[in-house]
Design a protein around this motif. Sequence first.
Motif, PDB file in Angstrom:
ATOM      1  N   VAL A  95       0.855  -1.197   0.000  1.00 42.95           N
ATOM      2  CA  VAL A  95       0.000   0.000   0.000  1.00 42.95           C
ATOM      3  C   VAL A  95       0.891   1.247   0.000  1.00 42.95           C
ATOM      4  O   VAL A  95       0.661   2.193  -0.757  1.00 42.95           O
ATOM      5  CB  VAL A  95      -0.924  -0.032   1.240  1.00 42.95           C
ATOM      6  N   LYS A  96       1.956   1.189   0.796  1.00 41.99           N
ATOM      7  CA  LYS A  96       2.884   2.332   0.856  1.00 41.99           C
ATOM      8  C   LYS A  96       3.515   2.581  -0.523  1.00 41.99           C
ATOM      9  O   LYS A  96       3.615   3.729  -0.969  1.00 41.99           O
ATOM     10  CB  LYS A  96       3.973   2.044   1.885  1.00 41.99           C
ATOM     11  N   LEU A 121      -4.041   7.901   4.722  1.00 42.47           N
ATOM     12  CA  LEU A 121      -4.718   6.593   4.702  1.00 42.47           C
ATOM     13  C   LEU A 121      -5.970   6.635   5.562  1.00 42.47           C
ATOM     14  O   LEU A 121      -7.045   6.183   5.148  1.00 42.47           O
ATOM     15  CB  LEU A 121      -3.803   5.529   5.309  1.00 42.47           C
ATOM     16  N   GLU A 122      -5.812   7.173   6.774  1.00 37.44           N
ATOM     17  CA  GLU A 122      -6.944   7.186   7.706  1.00 37.44           C
ATOM     18  C   GLU A 122      -8.075   8.071   7.189  1.00 37.44           C
ATOM     19  O   GLU A 122      -9.250   7.723   7.327  1.00 37.44           O
ATOM     20  CB  GLU A 122      -6.472   7.619   9.102  1.00 37.44           C
ATOM     21  N   LEU A 126      -8.772   3.846   5.725  1.00 32.96           N
ATOM     22  CA  LEU A 126      -7.933   2.651   5.950  1.00 32.96           C
ATOM     23  C   LEU A 126      -7.050   2.896   7.174  1.00 32.96           C
ATOM     24  O   LEU A 126      -6.517   3.988   7.346  1.00 32.96           O
ATOM     25  CB  LEU A 126      -7.039   2.377   4.736  1.00 32.96           C
ATOM     26  N   GLN A 127      -6.885   1.859   8.009  1.00 34.86           N
ATOM     27  CA  GLN A 127      -6.062   2.057   9.202  1.00 34.86           C
ATOM     28  C   GLN A 127      -4.573   2.010   8.847  1.00 34.86           C
ATOM     29  O   GLN A 127      -4.185   1.500   7.801  1.00 34.86           O
ATOM     30  CB  GLN A 127      -6.340   0.976  10.260  1.00 34.86           C
ATOM     31  N   GLU A 132       1.842  -1.503   5.163  1.00 33.97           N
ATOM     32  CA  GLU A 132       2.799  -2.527   4.723  1.00 33.97           C
ATOM     33  C   GLU A 132       2.107  -3.705   4.037  1.00 33.97           C
ATOM     34  O   GLU A 132       2.764  -4.653   3.634  1.00 33.97           O
ATOM     35  CB  GLU A 132       3.633  -3.037   5.913  1.00 33.97           C
ATOM     36  N   ARG A 133       0.765  -3.654   3.923  1.00 28.14           N
ATOM     37  CA  ARG A 133       0.069  -4.791   3.295  1.00 28.14           C
ATOM     38  C   ARG A 133       0.232  -4.787   1.787  1.00 28.14           C
ATOM     39  O   ARG A 133       0.415  -3.748   1.168  1.00 28.14           O
ATOM     40  CB  ARG A 133      -1.414  -4.775   3.679  1.00 28.14           C
ATOM     41  N   LYS A 134       0.140  -6.012   1.225  1.00 27.40           N
ATOM     42  CA  LYS A 134       0.275  -6.142  -0.217  1.00 27.40           C
ATOM     43  C   LYS A 134      -1.001  -5.608  -0.873  1.00 27.40           C
ATOM     44  O   LYS A 134      -2.102  -6.074  -0.572  1.00 27.40           O
ATOM     45  CB  LYS A 134       0.456  -7.640  -0.529  1.00 27.40           C
TER      46      LYS A 134
END
Length: 232
Positions: A95-96, A121-122, A126-127, A132-134
Amino acid sequence: MNKPKIELHKIEKIKNGITILKDINLKFSSGKRHILIGPSGAGKTTLLRLLNRMDEPTFGEILYDGKNFKDIPVLDLRRRIGMVFQIPIIFDGSVKDNLTVPYRLRVIPSPIKQDELIKILELSGLQSDFLERKASELSVGEKQRLTVARALINKPDVLLLDEPTSALDHAAGIKLLESIKELNEVLGLTIIMVTHQLEYASLLGGRIIHLVNGTIVREQESEDFFLNSEII
Ligand SMILES: Nc1ncnc2c1ncn2[C@@H]1O[C@H](COP(=O)(O)OP(=O)(O)O)[C@@H](O)[C@H]1O
Ligand SMILES: [Mg+2]
């Protein structure tokens, strides 16, 4: 009424000899929500694409903060006016990585600090642990939130959204609309959203612009518009 952020004067768009938009005169007010509605083929996407110069009008002119679009470098304009598409476009990686893609494409380090990325993001619903999620493993609704977050990276004044809920299920669509509303209320972003779903138009609220066959047939505040919605 707020100052106009974007103004369209006598816009006409002809494609392959066919008139798609005719005599469009519109003012999008600064800090306000606007919703373009109308049947499929009415010209909604064509109109939206003119608003960040993905396409050019055949006749007429468009102003941003009173300045002719043509006098503003395209890249500057696109930094001021972000766009979210119908289908979320996601790149490989986290995500980053997706949020910093404009910098990665230019092979320069992202100047945006981690806490700023988390804030964006917030704001998009999104939290922070999503960072770091794909990206490819997110749900469609989450992917669309990511594209909203990515559009916010340049701190635009205006956000254009073309049917952003159409690939989402009902619950995810409603959540996304709540975030869009919040972006308008918290950041003062000018919102211009296309939808053909009246429920979503009514939930977001704001100025409704009803397009049919390339012309504006009605323009009204949502409260008034939905009092007479049998006309649609
Ligand atoms: N490249 C093109 N050449 C000719 N006609 C087009 C082109 N792109 C779109 N159109 C036509 O323009 C009209 C408006 O399209 P569009 O803006 O996509 O409508 P909407 O988003 O409201 O569904 C449609 O009739 C469509 O077929
Ligand atoms: Mg469309």
